[in-house]
Design an enzyme around this catalytic site. Sequence first.
Site, PDB file in Angstrom:
ATOM      1  N   GLY A 140       0.823  -1.202   0.000  1.00 42.12           N
ATOM      2  CA  GLY A 140       0.000   0.000   0.000  1.00 42.12           C
ATOM      3  C   GLY A 140       0.852   1.244   0.000  1.00 42.12           C
ATOM      4  O   GLY A 140       1.736   1.368   0.848  1.00 42.12           O
TER       5      GLY A 140
ATOM      6  N   ASN B 162      -6.194  -5.710   7.272  1.00 39.79           N
ATOM      7  CA  ASN B 162      -5.929  -6.055   5.881  1.00 39.79           C
ATOM      8  C   ASN B 162      -6.993  -7.040   5.442  1.00 39.79           C
ATOM      9  O   ASN B 162      -7.124  -8.118   6.024  1.00 39.79           O
ATOM     10  CB  ASN B 162      -4.534  -6.684   5.746  1.00 39.79           C
ATOM     11  CG  ASN B 162      -4.256  -7.269   4.368  1.00 39.79           C
ATOM     12  OD1 ASN B 162      -3.556  -8.247   4.238  1.00 39.79           O
ATOM     13  ND2 ASN B 162      -4.809  -6.665   3.332  1.00 39.79           N
ATOM     14  N   GLY B 163      -7.774  -6.677   4.431  1.00 39.26           N
ATOM     15  CA  GLY B 163      -8.814  -7.575   3.939  1.00 39.26           C
ATOM     16  C   GLY B 163     -10.059  -6.818   3.549  1.00 39.26           C
ATOM     17  O   GLY B 163     -10.034  -5.605   3.319  1.00 39.26           O
TER      18      GLY B 163
ATOM     19  N   TYR C  63       1.850 -12.328  -7.206  1.00 41.27           N
ATOM     20  CA  TYR C  63       2.139 -10.911  -7.429  1.00 41.27           C
ATOM     21  C   TYR C  63       2.374 -10.085  -6.169  1.00 41.27           C
ATOM     22  O   TYR C  63       3.329  -9.315  -6.089  1.00 41.27           O
ATOM     23  CB  TYR C  63       0.990 -10.284  -8.234  1.00 41.27           C
ATOM     24  CG  TYR C  63       1.113  -8.797  -8.455  1.00 41.27           C
ATOM     25  CD1 TYR C  63       2.120  -8.276  -9.258  1.00 41.27           C
ATOM     26  CD2 TYR C  63       0.215  -7.911  -7.871  1.00 41.27           C
ATOM     27  CE1 TYR C  63       2.237  -6.898  -9.466  1.00 41.27           C
ATOM     28  CE2 TYR C  63       0.317  -6.541  -8.075  1.00 41.27           C
ATOM     29  CZ  TYR C  63       1.333  -6.041  -8.875  1.00 41.27           C
ATOM     30  OH  TYR C  63       1.445  -4.700  -9.072  1.00 41.27           O
TER      31      TYR C  63
END
Length: 566
Positions: free
Chosen positions: A114, A190-191, A336
Site C-alpha cells: 500500500g 488487511n482484507g 504478485y
Amino acid sequence: MAASVSVASSTTNLLDRRLLSSPPCRTTPAYKNILIKPYQEQCFLINSSNKKSPRSLAPMVVNSSRKLMNVDQQHDRYLEDDKPREECGVVGIYGDPEASRLCYLALHALQHRGQEGAGMVSVHNNVLNSATGIGLVSDVFNESNLDQLPGDMAIGHVRYSTAAGSSSMLKNVQPFVTSSKFGSFAVAHNGNFVNYQLLRAELEQKGSIFSTTSDTEVVLHLIAKSKARSFVLRILEACEKLQGAYSMVFVTEDGKLVAVRDPFGFRPLVMGRRNNGAIVFASETCALDLVDATYEREFHPGEMALVDDINKQPQSMYLLRPHIPEPKSCIFEHIYFAQPNSIVFGKSVYESRHAFGEILATESPVEGCDAVIAVPDSGVVAALGYATKSGVPYQQGLIRSHYVGRTFIEPSQKIRDFGVKLKLSPVKAVLEGKTVVVVDDSIVRGTTSSKIVRLLKEAGAKEVHMRIASPPIIASCYYGIDTPNAEELISNRMNVEEIRKFIGADSLAFLPSDSFRRLLGSDHTNFCYACFTGKYPLYPSAAMEESIDDTMKSTIGQLGALKLPL
C-alpha cells in the site's frame, strides 16, 4: 489495578474454553457441530437481481471498499493501472522500547502492499498516541512524530485505496482509534468484509454513526456494542459476525495487543520474535527480516493471539464459528503481491514464482528464442525460472525507473504510450533483431501489455512472445484486493488468441491451471482461485434465504425489499 484483575479472570475463563494446542479440525466433535448452517449460506448480496448464472453473479458479490470509494478510479496510475492492487499491510510490535521505530521499519518492508497512506498507534502510560498521513511511509513519519509515539508496543498500517481527495482519504487511513465505555483501543486491518453493507445498515439503525467509508469501521462499532466483559471476548464476538477476509491487529490503552486471522485465512499473517523477546506480528516475513525478528510461524486460519503484561507469551485461541471445511488462502500473494523474499502461507514466494516460470518454459516453449526478459519488477523471478528451464539467457530488456513520483509535467504534445515510457525503458542492444520471450505475472485489462509489446517492437525486437505466470483472470476479487469489474477483465471477454491479437504479441500463453495445481500438490485445495474460476469460497447458495433469521429479514426488508439471487 482492579480492572486488570477482572480482565485476567475473564481471559482465563475464555482460555479454558478456547485455548487449544492446535487449530480446530473437522474431526474435533465440539468444533464440528457449532453451526447448523454452512458458512457459505451466511454470505449476503446487497444487490437486487434476477436468477442468473454463477458467472454473471460473480461481479455482484459485495465489495464494499470499491462500491463506496470509487470516486477517482479513473486516476491514471500508468504501469500499475493494469495490475490488481493489494489493499493493506499490518504490523504489531509488543515488548520493545523502540516499538514505534521498529514498526516504522516494518511498514517500510510492507510498502509494496500500500502506497496511498500509512499510520501508527503506540501505547504509553495508558494513552494511545496516533500518527497517520497520506503518502509513503517515509513521507508520513519522521524523527519528530516518531518521538511523539513512545511506549513498548505499537501497531501500524500501510494502505492502498481508491478514495478521492486527500481529506477524504485521510479519514480512511488506519489504524482507527476509538473510545468506548471499556476504554480506548485501535485496530489495523488487511482484507475486506463481504457482509459490510449489511452490518453497517444494522448498526446505523441501532444508532451508530460512521465517520469513514472503510469497512474496518464496523469492527469498532461491533466491539464497542459488545456486552462481553473482556476485550478479547469482545473481539471474538465481533469476528464471529464478520464474513470475508481479515488479518487484524489491535492495541488497547491498558496494554493488550491482539492479532487475529479470519477462518478462511485469505490474507497472510505471521509471528516472529526479536532477541530481546519482543513479539512481532506482520503481514509478511520480509517485515520480520528488517527488524531482526526471527520468523516463528504463520497464524492458523481462525486464530487469535493475545499478548499483555499477564500473558507475555502469545496465548492463542480459535474462532469456533463459522466452521469451514478448509483454508482458502489467496494464491495471488504468491503470484504478485508478496515480496519474493517473504515466506507466505508456509511457502517461499521466490521458489513459487521461479517454479511458475519453469512450468511455462516446459509447457509453452518458444523455438529459436534469443533472450528471456521480464516485465519488472513482478515478472523477474518467473522470467528467471523460464530462462533456467529453457536454457535461454535471461537479459534485462526493460529497465524500470523507480523515481517517477505521483505528479509530473506532461508534454503539451501527446506522446504515444507516455505513461509506460515513464516507467519502462527498452534496451535496444538486447532487443534489436531478436526473438524475445517476455514474462509477466498477470494480464488484467490488457492495456499495459499492448503498450509494452509495442514498445519492444519499436525498439527493434523481431518477435515478442508473451508468457504469463498465472492463469487468465476472469473474475473480480472480494477479499481485500482491488480488481476491476469482471466486464473490464480482458480474459473475461476474450479467449487467448483474441487477447494475443489485442496486445500485438507473436504468441501468448498463460500458466495452465492444472499444472499450477499439480505444483502445489496436496496443498492446492487450501488456496482461493476465485479470480481464475469465478467460484467463490463465500458464495450464496440456494438455501441462503432459509438461514436468515427474522431480525435479518426485517433489516433487509427495510433496506428496500432486496431480492436475494439464487
